[in-house]
Each structure stands twice: as C-alpha cells, then as structure tokens.
Design a protein around this motif. Structure first.
Motif, short mmCIF file in Angstrom:
data_model
loop_
_atom_site.label_atom_id
_atom_site.label_comp_id
_atom_site.label_asym_id
_atom_site.label_seq_id
_atom_site.Cartn_x
_atom_site.Cartn_y
_atom_site.Cartn_z
N ALA A 189 -16.98 7.36 -11.49
CA ALA A 189 -17.32 8.72 -11.04
C ALA A 189 -16.08 9.54 -11.31
O ALA A 189 -14.97 9.15 -10.93
CB ALA A 189 -17.64 8.72 -9.55
N TRP A 214 -27.39 4.53 -10.04
CA TRP A 214 -26.36 5.55 -9.82
C TRP A 214 -25.84 5.57 -8.40
O TRP A 214 -24.82 6.21 -8.11
CB TRP A 214 -26.86 6.93 -10.25
CG TRP A 214 -27.08 7.01 -11.73
CD1 TRP A 214 -28.23 7.35 -12.37
CD2 TRP A 214 -26.12 6.73 -12.78
NE1 TRP A 214 -28.06 7.29 -13.74
CE2 TRP A 214 -26.78 6.92 -14.02
CE3 TRP A 214 -24.78 6.33 -12.79
CZ2 TRP A 214 -26.14 6.72 -15.25
CZ3 TRP A 214 -24.14 6.13 -14.02
CH2 TRP A 214 -24.82 6.32 -15.22
N LYS A 215 -26.53 4.86 -7.50
CA LYS A 215 -26.00 4.77 -6.13
C LYS A 215 -24.61 4.13 -6.15
O LYS A 215 -23.78 4.39 -5.29
CB LYS A 215 -26.93 3.93 -5.26
CG LYS A 215 -28.23 4.65 -4.95
CD LYS A 215 -28.88 4.06 -3.71
CE LYS A 215 -30.18 4.75 -3.40
NZ LYS A 215 -31.35 3.89 -3.63
N GLU A 271 -22.20 6.71 -6.80
CA GLU A 271 -22.05 7.53 -5.60
C GLU A 271 -21.09 6.86 -4.61
O GLU A 271 -20.33 7.54 -3.91
CB GLU A 271 -23.42 7.76 -4.93
CG GLU A 271 -24.29 8.72 -5.74
CD GLU A 271 -25.73 8.78 -5.23
OE1 GLU A 271 -26.02 8.21 -4.16
OE2 GLU A 271 -26.56 9.39 -5.94
N ARG A 273 -17.76 7.80 -5.80
CA ARG A 273 -17.51 9.21 -5.46
C ARG A 273 -17.15 9.36 -3.99
O ARG A 273 -16.17 10.02 -3.64
CB ARG A 273 -18.77 10.03 -5.77
CG ARG A 273 -18.67 11.49 -5.35
CD ARG A 273 -20.04 12.13 -5.23
NE ARG A 273 -20.83 11.47 -4.17
CZ ARG A 273 -22.15 11.60 -4.02
NH1 ARG A 273 -22.85 12.34 -4.85
NH2 ARG A 273 -22.77 10.98 -3.03
N ASP A 274 -17.93 8.71 -3.14
CA ASP A 274 -17.70 8.86 -1.69
C ASP A 274 -16.35 8.27 -1.29
O ASP A 274 -15.68 8.78 -0.40
CB ASP A 274 -18.84 8.20 -0.90
CG ASP A 274 -20.15 8.95 -1.13
OD1 ASP A 274 -20.10 10.08 -1.66
OD2 ASP A 274 -21.22 8.40 -0.81
N ALA A 315 -22.99 19.03 -7.18
CA ALA A 315 -23.22 17.75 -7.86
C ALA A 315 -22.67 17.77 -9.28
O ALA A 315 -22.18 16.76 -9.78
CB ALA A 315 -24.71 17.43 -7.87
N PHE A 361 -19.32 16.29 -10.55
CA PHE A 361 -19.11 14.85 -10.73
C PHE A 361 -19.82 14.34 -11.97
O PHE A 361 -20.97 14.71 -12.22
CB PHE A 361 -19.63 14.07 -9.51
CG PHE A 361 -18.78 14.27 -8.30
CD1 PHE A 361 -17.65 13.51 -8.08
CD2 PHE A 361 -19.10 15.27 -7.38
CE1 PHE A 361 -16.86 13.72 -6.96
CE2 PHE A 361 -18.31 15.49 -6.26
CZ PHE A 361 -17.18 14.71 -6.05
N PHE A 407 -21.00 10.81 -13.77
CA PHE A 407 -21.18 9.38 -13.53
C PHE A 407 -21.36 8.66 -14.86
O PHE A 407 -21.95 9.21 -15.80
CB PHE A 407 -22.43 9.12 -12.67
CG PHE A 407 -22.31 9.61 -11.24
CD1 PHE A 407 -21.09 9.95 -10.68
CD2 PHE A 407 -23.46 9.70 -10.45
CE1 PHE A 407 -21.00 10.38 -9.37
CE2 PHE A 407 -23.37 10.14 -9.13
CZ PHE A 407 -22.16 10.48 -8.59
#
Ligand SMILES: Cc1cc2nc3c(=O)[nH]c(=O)nc-3n(C[C@H](O)[C@H](O)[C@H](O)COP(=O)(O)OP(=O)(O)OC[C@H]3O[C@@H](n4cnc5c(N)ncnc54)[C@H](O)[C@@H]3O)c2cc1C
Length: 419
Positions: A278, A325-326, A329, A332-333, A348, A351, A353
């Motif tokens: 990410a 894609w989770k 995420e 990213r988190d 969004a 970012f 991915f």
C-alpha cells in the motif's frame, strides 16, 4: 560472438543481462511486458537492500501456527483453503526448511554471501544507469515495543550475528530523535547500518534494462515458451514470437520460471508467496527517516519516490487467484497507526494497492546455475523475499558462469539439483 537470451526483465534478468554484456556476449532480453512493470515482483517489493535478510521465512515453531494460517485469511501468513491441496507438498518443505536452529543457520550461511555488500554494488550500477539517487545506504531498522520483544526474536539475531551481521541497539529516546513521526508504541530499535534501500524498485529495474540496451542488448517483446536443444547444445529459445537462435539462455522469469526450468530437466518446487503493498501517494507530512520493519506488522515501511510504502504479507493462493485487497488495507491501516501525524481523512485515491508474486522455493534459497539437461541454459530465479538485494551478486554469478569462470561466491547451495 555467442548470443545469450535472458528470459525475463525483472531485476534479476536485468542484472544477468548487464553482466553477460560485460563478459562480451551478444545479449537479447526477452520480456512480454514492461521491464520493471507492475506484473513483476521487482516493481512492488519492500525496497530493502538488506544483507541481514538471512533468516528463512519459516523458523522453528512456525509449523505450529498452520491451523492459524488456515483459519485467518488475513493473518500475516495465510493459506487459501481451496489452494491447500496443491500447495501442500511445497508448504511441508517450506516449514521443514526452517524447523530447527541448525537449519536456519545452514540457510543463513548459504545466502549471506549472496547478500553481503549488495547495497554498494547496487549503488555503483545505479550510478552508471543514471539513477544513483534511487539507491540509499543509510541502514534499516527493526522496531519493537521494547527490548523484551526484541529478545523474543533472539534466535534470528543470534544467527545473524554468526554470519557477520552487525547492528546497533537503539533505546527509546534515541528512537524518538531518529524517528520523530513514529508512534510511541515503539520503544526499541535495531539498526543495521550496512543495509540500504531503493526508493523506486520498478524504475530502477527499468533503468537497468535501458542501460543494457544502451550497451547493445536487444529487446524482444515475447514470452519464452521453451528451448530447442540438439546434441545437448542450445540452438534456440522458443517464444510467442517464434524461435530466437541462441547459444546460451538464462531463465529469469520470476514466478513463471518453473515450467521453463522443467523443460530443461529441473522440477523446482517454486510457489508464489503472494505479497502486497500500500503506498500513500505524495507527501502526507509524516514518514520514516530510515526504512523500518515493525515487529507487530512484519512489513517493510519505506519512504519512496511515489510516497510512503508498506509492503509485506504472505498469501499462498497460487498465481491465478484474484488479489484480496483487504490485505493491502491491513498494510494501509498499519501505516496510519504507526504514524499518528498522518491525516485520518485521506481519500481512497491517495492510496495505491498492489499484489505480486515472490518466486519462492521451499528452502527460501534461489536457484542459480546450470540446468540439469543442458549446460547452456542457466537458472536465475527463485529469490523469494530477497530478489532485489540478491540480484546484484546473482547477476555477477551468471556473468561468471556464462564466461565459464569460477563465481565469486559458492553457488552449490543454489543448485537446482538439491531438489
Ligand atoms: C511484497 C513484496 C515485498 C518484497 N520485499 C523485498 C525487499 O524488501 N527486498 C528484496 O530484496 N526483495 C523483496 N521482495 C522480493 C523481490 O521483489 C523478488 O525476489 C524479485 O523482484 C524477483 O525478481 P525477478 O527478476 O526474479 O522476478 P520478477 O521481478 O517477477 O520479474 C520476472 C519477469 O519475467 C517476465 N516473464 C514472465 N514469464 C516470462 C516468459 N515466459 N518469458 C519472458 N519473460 C517472462 C515477467 O513479465 C517479469 O517482468 C519482495 C517481494 C514482494 C512481493
């Protein structure tokens, strides 16, 4: 002049091509896509040029976590249920390869010479390719909540020490000074000053291929499909664009190397350890000064040309499954939680991915050397987690093998015959 066809223009193929040119060969680079493009692991990796990446992905006790890998599709290492039957033999070998400290040590001793001093070699080549600004030699840091968390990884650090890796332990106060934007949950760092990083691995790869072309290499936009071998000698590389006459070939097609290697007698257990990144595009005001590896996230966090990149995750799901894609995420988190100064309300589209395939063997070591059935066809693939850093010496090794000189490092641990 003998003609070498290098199959694949990822960072390993690019380095092999440059070294083949230095040895006086006529060189063609066969690549169906853009060199260093998004299809390549060389595009989206963690950017680390880390001589200390000598620990195999699975270490003693990892096997105990297999139920967890299967139960949690978003854990740092996950195995897709549906893919499990196909992955099982590979997975068994992968877990066994690091099952004892002695095996971890054996792995480290084999790979350390391939990675040693790599940042300086990359820097010199990048300078020549006009992209020296992409390579930095400022070290990299593993970060932990406290010293106890560092000690929990004692085995890895013990093994690193035994193969000559040196580091400096950074206490909380110095960590705050060095990394003012980093979340206070990290209170201890381990700085490896010999490490470097590349702030745009895809661009770097493209620049290496451009340098090879400037030195006379030809580009062939095609996918290799096989070899014509007569009387034990290579005559041509077969491709989607027809046959290309060749005296020697180098298989450097990353995860797609397996079927090509099989055609020359080597059934290499190569599997994709799918990884993600990410990138928080642009400058968002908070960033790491040194590449960081947080112990709670097991990801590389690096400021790149494009922005703040977090890369990591291992997903065993084959090369055909859609990205999940989770997983990006999660990266990213983690970035957002590690740098509290980052804005919370980023749209969004700030970012980007990416998912790519680490070309990984069961023992985590690459395959470098002649193929079983034809000495004219060389392997240069399977670099798993360390292909960016390891590409520089792999390229040199391929140059030496093409020139039929003794390579500068012991290549026996990398022989395809070990499988
Ligand atoms: C998330 C993630 C993080 C990583 N972090 C790091 C890191 O920090 N440091 C590090 O050292 N390594 C890291 N790696 C590993 C590293 O990226 C890889 O080991 C390395 O890029 C492999 O390079 P390659 O040239 O072998 O393969 P690739 O870069 O995948 O290139 C292979 C090329 O071959 C081409 N090709 C495929 N089939 C054919 C064919 N039939 N004919 C011709 N060409 C073909 C492809 O199009 C591609 O361009 C990471 C990987 C991932 C996924």
């Amino acid at each position: 002049m003998a003609h070498v066809v290098v199959i694949g223009a990822g960072v390993v193929g690019a380095m092999a091509a440059l070294n083949a040119l230095s040895e006086g060969f006529e060189v063609s680079i066969m690549e169906p896509a853009t060199p260093g493009g998004e299809q390549a692991a060389s595009y989206g990796n963690g950017c680390w040029l880390s001589p200390m990446s000598v620990i195999p992905p699975a270490t003693p006790g990892t096997w105990k976590k297999v139920p967890q890998f299967l139960a949690d599709p978003l854990g740092p290492l996950a195995v897709n249920w549906r893919y499990l039957p196909r992955a099982l033999p590979w997975l068994a070998g992968y877990l066994l390869a690091g099952a004892t400290e002695a095996r971890v040590m054996k792995h480290a001793e084999a790979i350390a010479p391939l990675l040693r001093g790599a940042p300086a070699i990359h820097k010199a080549i990048a300078d020549e390719a006009g992209v020296g600004h992409l390579i930095h030699q400022r070290g990299a840091m593993y970060i932990y909540p406290n010293r106890a968390a560092f000690k929990a990884e004692a085995l890895a650090w013990r093994v690193r020490r035994r193969v000559g890796i040196e580091w400096r332990e950074i206490e909380a106060e110095e960590l705050r000074q060095r990394e003012p934007d980093l979340d206070r949950r990290y209170g201890f760092g381990v700085l490896v000053e010999a490490a470097g990083h590349c702030t745009d691995p895809g661009g770097y790869t493209a620049a290496l291929v451009a340098l090879a072309e400037a030195k006379g290499a030809k580009r062939i936009s095609a996918a290799a499909t096989g070899f014509r071998i007569e009387g034990g000698r290579l005559k041509a590389v077969r491709s989607s664009a027809g046959e290309v006459p060749a005296d020697r070939a180098v298989i450097a097609a990353g995860i797609r190397s397996k079927p090509l290697a099989k055609l020359v007698g080597d059934n290499v257990p190569l599997e994709s350890e799918r990884g993600y990144h990410a990138v928080l595009l642009g400058d968002a005001g908070a960033y790491p000064r040194t590449p960081l590896m947080p112990s709670d996230g097991k990801m590389g966090v690096v400021m790149t040309e494009a922005g703040l990149r977090a890369s990591g995750q291992v997903e065993i799901a084959g090369i055909e499954a859609e990205p999940n894609w989770k997983r990006a995420e999660i990266l990213r988190d983690h970035l957002l939680s590690s740098f509290p100064g980052l804005p919370r309300d980023l749209p969004a589209d700030r970012f980007k991915f990416w998912m790519g395939h680490r070309p990984s063997t069961t023992d985590g070591l690459p395959v470098i050397g002649a193929s079983r059935e034809c000495g004219d066809v060389l392997h240069a693939f399977g670099h798993g987690h360390t292909g960016l850093v390891g590409s520089a010496r792999t390229g040199r090794a391929i140059g030496a093998l093409l020139a039929r000189r003794a390579p500068e490092i012991d290549l026996r641990p990398f022989s395809a015959a070990r499988f």
